[in-house]
Design a protein around this motif. Structure first.
Motif, PDB file in Angstrom:
ATOM      1  N   GLY A 238       8.741  -1.242  19.065  1.00 40.21           N
ATOM      2  CA  GLY A 238       8.202  -0.238  19.978  1.00 40.21           C
ATOM      3  C   GLY A 238       8.261   1.185  19.473  1.00 40.21           C
ATOM      4  N   LEU A 239       8.359   1.373  18.160  1.00 35.86           N
ATOM      5  CA  LEU A 239       8.360   2.734  17.610  1.00 35.86           C
ATOM      6  C   LEU A 239       7.054   3.421  17.992  1.00 35.86           C
ATOM      7  CD1 LEU A 239      10.011   4.669  15.765  1.00 35.86           C
ATOM      8  CD2 LEU A 239       8.605   3.844  13.861  1.00 35.86           C
ATOM      9  N   GLY A 240       7.174   4.670  18.486  1.00 39.41           N
ATOM     10  CA  GLY A 240       6.011   5.357  19.042  1.00 39.41           C
ATOM     11  C   GLY A 240       4.913   5.653  18.053  1.00 39.41           C
ATOM     12  N   ARG A 241       5.246   6.339  16.967  1.00 40.91           N
ATOM     13  CA  ARG A 241       4.196   6.785  16.050  1.00 40.91           C
ATOM     14  C   ARG A 241       4.748   6.963  14.642  1.00 40.91           C
ATOM     15  NH1 ARG A 241       0.862  12.584  16.547  1.00 40.91           N
ATOM     16  NH2 ARG A 241      -0.373  12.359  14.623  1.00 40.91           N
ATOM     17  N   ILE A 242       3.922   6.654  13.656  1.00 44.83           N
ATOM     18  CA  ILE A 242       4.202   6.959  12.256  1.00 44.83           C
ATOM     19  C   ILE A 242       3.010   7.726  11.702  1.00 44.83           C
ATOM     20  CG2 ILE A 242       4.451   6.022   9.921  1.00 44.83           C
ATOM     21  CD1 ILE A 242       5.967   3.676  11.082  1.00 44.83           C
ATOM     22  N   THR A 243       3.293   8.823  11.015  1.00 40.77           N
ATOM     23  CA  THR A 243       2.251   9.549  10.290  1.00 40.77           C
ATOM     24  C   THR A 243       2.548   9.469   8.802  1.00 40.77           C
ATOM     25  OG1 THR A 243       1.840  11.094  12.112  1.00 40.77           O
ATOM     26  CG2 THR A 243       1.148  11.784   9.914  1.00 40.77           C
ATOM     27  N   GLY A 244       1.624   8.895   8.054  1.00 39.97           N
ATOM     28  CA  GLY A 244       1.750   8.808   6.605  1.00 39.97           C
ATOM     29  C   GLY A 244       1.004   9.948   5.947  1.00 39.97           C
ATOM     30  N   LEU A 245       1.723  10.773   5.206  1.00 38.18           N
ATOM     31  CA  LEU A 245       1.128  11.918   4.516  1.00 38.18           C
ATOM     32  C   LEU A 245       0.904  11.547   3.057  1.00 38.18           C
ATOM     33  CD1 LEU A 245       3.353  14.714   6.094  1.00 38.18           C
ATOM     34  CD2 LEU A 245       1.074  13.960   6.827  1.00 38.18           C
ATOM     35  N   ASP A 246      -0.323  11.212   2.731  1.00 41.26           N
ATOM     36  CA  ASP A 246      -0.724  10.768   1.393  1.00 41.26           C
ATOM     37  C   ASP A 246       0.255   9.732   0.833  1.00 41.26           C
ATOM     38  OD1 ASP A 246      -2.845  10.995  -0.431  1.00 41.26           O
ATOM     39  OD2 ASP A 246      -1.553  12.011  -1.858  1.00 41.26           O
ATOM     40  N   PRO A 247       0.318   8.535   1.430  1.00 39.53           N
ATOM     41  CA  PRO A 247       1.228   7.487   0.945  1.00 39.53           C
ATOM     42  C   PRO A 247       1.025   7.209  -0.541  1.00 39.53           C
ATOM     43  CG  PRO A 247       0.198   6.838   3.009  1.00 39.53           C
ATOM     44  CD  PRO A 247      -0.497   8.083   2.563  1.00 39.53           C
ATOM     45  N   ALA A 248       2.119   6.940  -1.232  1.00 37.31           N
ATOM     46  CA  ALA A 248       2.082   6.738  -2.684  1.00 37.31           C
ATOM     47  C   ALA A 248       1.268   5.501  -3.038  1.00 37.31           C
ATOM     48  CB  ALA A 248       3.499   6.612  -3.216  1.00 37.31           C
ATOM     49  N   GLU A 249       0.538   5.589  -4.150  1.00 34.41           N
ATOM     50  CA  GLU A 249      -0.273   4.461  -4.621  1.00 34.41           C
ATOM     51  C   GLU A 249       0.503   3.460  -5.475  1.00 34.41           C
ATOM     52  OE1 GLU A 249      -3.560   3.463  -8.020  1.00 34.41           O
ATOM     53  OE2 GLU A 249      -3.484   5.517  -7.283  1.00 34.41           O
ATOM     54  N   PRO A 250       1.172   3.891  -6.573  1.00 33.98           N
ATOM     55  CA  PRO A 250       1.764   2.908  -7.491  1.00 33.98           C
ATOM     56  C   PRO A 250       2.774   2.009  -6.800  1.00 33.98           C
ATOM     57  CG  PRO A 250       1.740   5.092  -8.482  1.00 33.98           C
ATOM     58  CD  PRO A 250       1.386   5.271  -7.046  1.00 33.98           C
ATOM     59  N   PHE A 251       2.635   0.699  -7.012  1.00 33.17           N
ATOM     60  CA  PHE A 251       3.502  -0.343  -6.468  1.00 33.17           C
ATOM     61  C   PHE A 251       3.230  -0.643  -4.999  1.00 33.17           C
ATOM     62  CE2 PHE A 251       7.295  -0.951  -9.484  1.00 33.17           C
ATOM     63  CZ  PHE A 251       6.466  -0.861 -10.584  1.00 33.17           C
ATOM     64  N   PHE A 252       2.199  -0.046  -4.398  1.00 40.12           N
ATOM     65  CA  PHE A 252       1.918  -0.285  -2.981  1.00 40.12           C
ATOM     66  C   PHE A 252       0.461  -0.646  -2.703  1.00 40.12           C
ATOM     67  CE2 PHE A 252       5.640   2.505  -3.059  1.00 40.12           C
ATOM     68  CZ  PHE A 252       6.500   1.800  -2.231  1.00 40.12           C
ATOM     69  N   GLN A 253      -0.476  -0.016  -3.406  1.00 38.04           N
ATOM     70  CA  GLN A 253      -1.884  -0.254  -3.100  1.00 38.04           C
ATOM     71  C   GLN A 253      -2.260  -1.710  -3.377  1.00 38.04           C
ATOM     72  OE1 GLN A 253      -5.100   2.745  -3.033  1.00 38.04           O
ATOM     73  NE2 GLN A 253      -5.578   1.953  -5.051  1.00 38.04           N
ATOM     74  N   HIS A 254      -3.034  -2.279  -2.465  1.00 36.72           N
ATOM     75  CA  HIS A 254      -3.554  -3.650  -2.543  1.00 36.72           C
ATOM     76  C   HIS A 254      -2.472  -4.714  -2.403  1.00 36.72           C
ATOM     77  CE1 HIS A 254      -7.243  -1.733  -3.558  1.00 36.72           C
ATOM     78  NE2 HIS A 254      -6.864  -1.381  -4.770  1.00 36.72           N
ATOM     79  N   LEU A 255      -1.298  -4.337  -1.957  1.00 29.09           N
ATOM     80  CA  LEU A 255      -0.241  -5.322  -1.739  1.00 29.09           C
ATOM     81  C   LEU A 255      -0.172  -5.710  -0.264  1.00 29.09           C
ATOM     82  CD1 LEU A 255       2.609  -4.077  -4.080  1.00 29.09           C
ATOM     83  CD2 LEU A 255       0.952  -5.878  -4.493  1.00 29.09           C
ATOM     84  N   SER A 256       0.643  -6.712   0.016  1.00 33.94           N
ATOM     85  CA  SER A 256       0.792  -7.221   1.373  1.00 33.94           C
ATOM     86  C   SER A 256       1.278  -6.125   2.319  1.00 33.94           C
ATOM     87  CB  SER A 256       1.805  -8.372   1.369  1.00 33.94           C
ATOM     88  OG  SER A 256       2.237  -8.671   2.671  1.00 33.94           O
ATOM     89  N   PRO A 257       0.887  -6.183   3.603  1.00 35.17           N
ATOM     90  CA  PRO A 257       1.394  -5.216   4.581  1.00 35.17           C
ATOM     91  C   PRO A 257       2.918  -5.195   4.661  1.00 35.17           C
ATOM     92  CG  PRO A 257      -0.473  -6.398   5.492  1.00 35.17           C
ATOM     93  CD  PRO A 257      -0.145  -7.056   4.182  1.00 35.17           C
ATOM     94  N   ARG A 258       3.583  -6.259   4.275  1.00 37.15           N
ATOM     95  CA  ARG A 258       5.048  -6.271   4.280  1.00 37.15           C
ATOM     96  C   ARG A 258       5.617  -5.259   3.293  1.00 37.15           C
ATOM     97  NH1 ARG A 258       8.724 -10.671   3.186  1.00 37.15           N
ATOM     98  NH2 ARG A 258      10.112  -9.085   4.008  1.00 37.15           N
TER      99      ARG A 258
END
Length: 596
Positions: A238-258
């Motif tokens: 039930g966390l209210g809100r998350i704002t991602g400010l230019d999330p990092a690409e290396p090791f994260f892009q195109h990977l699972s939502p987990r």
């Protein structure tokens, strides 16, 4: 910087991995650790794709081979980290390492409130002490998380904290995990998972001891901090809100939502992308939409003002409240201007009178063509970037909605959007096409000229048609009632229909120009669900004539008048009287061309 990067990469590729390379690179990395922030950035030059060659620096192996599985560490009352196969990809995440220990990451929390603007700092293991400070659980709580190489003294966090407290009486918690962020990038990405456990534990602790409501918590993270916020939301229901400010690409892009930030991490997840170039092109942010609502200012790539190094001394003066804060901001602008633009946009949005309105569109090119200035029947096709994004009417129904907007160079970045429609009249015996430059200058109520940039190159215009442009300006020009039009004819050597020689007239036959503030309509649509279309200010010949012939090199004035609102019907009549009308199809095409 790029020369040093190339030399390091070349060394990795050319020296034997089993012999000299491991010791050489270990010595290089060790020496870099003694340098300030720039040294840490050089450490990051060991690109992930070459990471398997650096065994001496990270001896724990790659889990592509199941025989090399990492142990799943557990941390007292924080919980355990399970590194599943989702965290491995041969290209996007070829290596995983275990996080540092809790003592080494040494997470700290600094609470800022209006009663304690100087902040109160406690260690993560003593987080319960925050209950005995000026923290008030019935107020909204903002949690800020920095990214790679930073600490909670980074200028954007300090400025955002001050803006929040000036705007509203709330709790602001600045997370410091510099003990884990100032490491090789591969290690820092692993440390974010531990930081996520720590912050999630903090929220649950404040929930149980003080009655904090999780829906009142807003976590804001930059770069690696954005994905850290995702790990927080994964552990807090039930966390209210998350704002991602230019999330990092290396090791994260195109990977699972987990592995990364995703919409399931909070009730509302909004993301601002400002550095979406590939990491190979020195872009640090990901392009992939990862929230309910993803904003792409200027298509998320090149940001105004970042293309010149002249911005750096200006940033040192304009950012922060003292010399050290300005110097820190200038250093960030020097090495990662686009990447740090996202937190600046969010902070500026807190008090901006300019609405930072963005619009849903299939592509940035369609947005620039003015094809996506509609908010839709339910108002969900437009939203305000920044603090007010939470008012978006589609946040409870949609996922991965991408919106575009244009911004300017700082220190204030917001631009107002205007839709300009130029109606051209058809003339018997006139040219079928005219090519040239059309310049518009709005006359503000104060009598000042404000140029609107329609196109940067010559354009082919055909009499009898209408042309729509989406333009931007720093100032609110919605009350303007007069406009200057300048036309310069320029034939195209590749289009014979634009040639005008001897007895040909190169004058542009303008019937009227409609000028509408897109932002005003978008705000009304969001707040009151009123009519969709912008309120056009129609400007024409001051005596209400059917058209104005603007000769090449000439500037004429058009004014708003009740007579202008009949212009479309007159233009239609003129068109039907001067063009052969052979069928109903011709009439319908004429109606479409005149937007009737």
């Amino acid at each position: 910087m790029s020369t040093i990067r190339v030399l390091i990469w070349w060394t990795v590729l050319t020296v034997s991995a089993d012999g000299i390379a491991s010791h050489l690179l270990e010595d290089v990395a060790s020496s870099l650790k003694s340098l300030p922030v720039i040294g840490n950035i050089l450490q990051a030059s060991f690109h992930p794709i070459y990471r398997p060659m650096l065994k001496a620096l990270h001896p724990v192996g790659n889990r592509e081979d199941e025989s090399l599985e990492l142990d799943d560490p557990c941390y007292d009352d924080l919980g355990c980290l399970h590194t599943t196969q989702d965290f491995y990809h041969p290209l996007h995440r070829p290596v995983n390492v275990p996080p540092y220990s809790r003592d080494q990451v040494d997470v700290k929390y600094t609470l800022y409130t209006r009663k304690e603007p100087g902040g109160t700092t406690v260690g993560a293991k003593d987080a319960k002490k925050l209950v005995n400070t000026s923290f008030r659980p019935y107020k909204k709580t903002k949690i800020l998380i920095h990214g790679f190489l930073d600490s909670n003294s980074v200028t954007w966090m300090l400025e955002m904290t001050r803006a929040f407290l000036l705007h509203e009486d709330l709790n602001v918690v600045a997370v410091d995990w510099s003990g884990g962020s100032r490491a090789l990038y591969t290690q820092a990405t692993a440390n974010t998972r531990l930081v996520g456990l720590e912050v999630a534990h903090l929220i649950r602790l404040l929930q149980s001891l003080a009655g904090l409501r999780t829906q009142d918590v807003h976590v804001i993270g930059h770069s690696l901090g954005a994905h850290t916020a995702g790990y927080v939301g994964e552990r807090v229901a039930g966390l209210g809100r998350i704002t991602g400010l230019d999330p990092a690409e290396p090791f994260f892009q195109h990977l699972s939502p987990r592995v990364r930030l995703d919409p399931s991490d909070a009730m509302f997840v909004d993301v601002i992308h400002t550095d979406t170039n590939s990491i190979l092109a020195l872009g640090y942010g990901l392009r992939q939409p990862v929230g309910h609502l993803d904003f792409y200012p200027n298509d998320g790539g090149e940001q105004p003002g970042c293309e010149t190094i002249a911005r750096v001394p200006i940033t040192a003066v304009t950012d922060g409240t003292n010399f050290l804060e300005g110097l820190d901001a200038a250093q960030k602008d020097l090495v990662a201007c686009r990447h740090y633009r996202a937190p600046k946009l969010f902070t500026d949005s807190i008090f901006s009178s300019c609405p930072y309105m963005a619009f849903q569109c299939e592509s940035y090119q369609q947005y620039l063509a003015g094809k996506c200035v509609s908010c839709g029947e339910d108002g969900s096709r437009c939203a305000r970037l920044g603090l007010q994004a939470e008012k978006w009417s589609g946040k409870n129904t949609s996922q991965h909605v991408s919106m575009y907007l244009s911004t300017a160079e700082g220190p204030h970045y917001c631009l107002y959007h205007y839709r300009v429609t130029v109606e051209l009249a058809a003339i018997v015996g006139g040219p079928s096409a005219l090519r040239g430059h059309l310049h518009l200058y709005v006359i503000s109520p104060e009598g000042k000229l404000r140029e609107l940039h329609l196109t940067h190159s010559a354009q082919t215009l055909r009499p009898g048609r209408s042309y729509t442009f989406l333009v931007h300006h720093r100032q609110d020009l919605s009350d303007s009632q007069e406009i200057l039009v300048h036309w310069t004819y320029e034939a195209s050597p590749f289009d014979p229909s634009t040639f005008c020689v001897l007895f040909c007239d190169s004058s542009l036959p303008v019937a009227s120009i409609s000028f509408a503030s897109v932002d005003l309509v978008a705000e009304r649509r969001q707040n009151t669900y009123v009519a969709e279309e912008p309120d056009n200010v129609v400007m024409c010949h001051k005596q209400g004539h059917d058209l104005i012939l603007i000769q090449s090199g000439e500037t004429v004035k058009l004014v708003s008048s009740p007579k202008c609102y009949l212009e479309k019907s007159r233009a239609l009549s003129l068109l039907l009287n001067t063009e052969p009308v052979r069928s109903m199809k011709t009439i319908l095409e004429a109606l479409v061309r005149l937007n009737l």
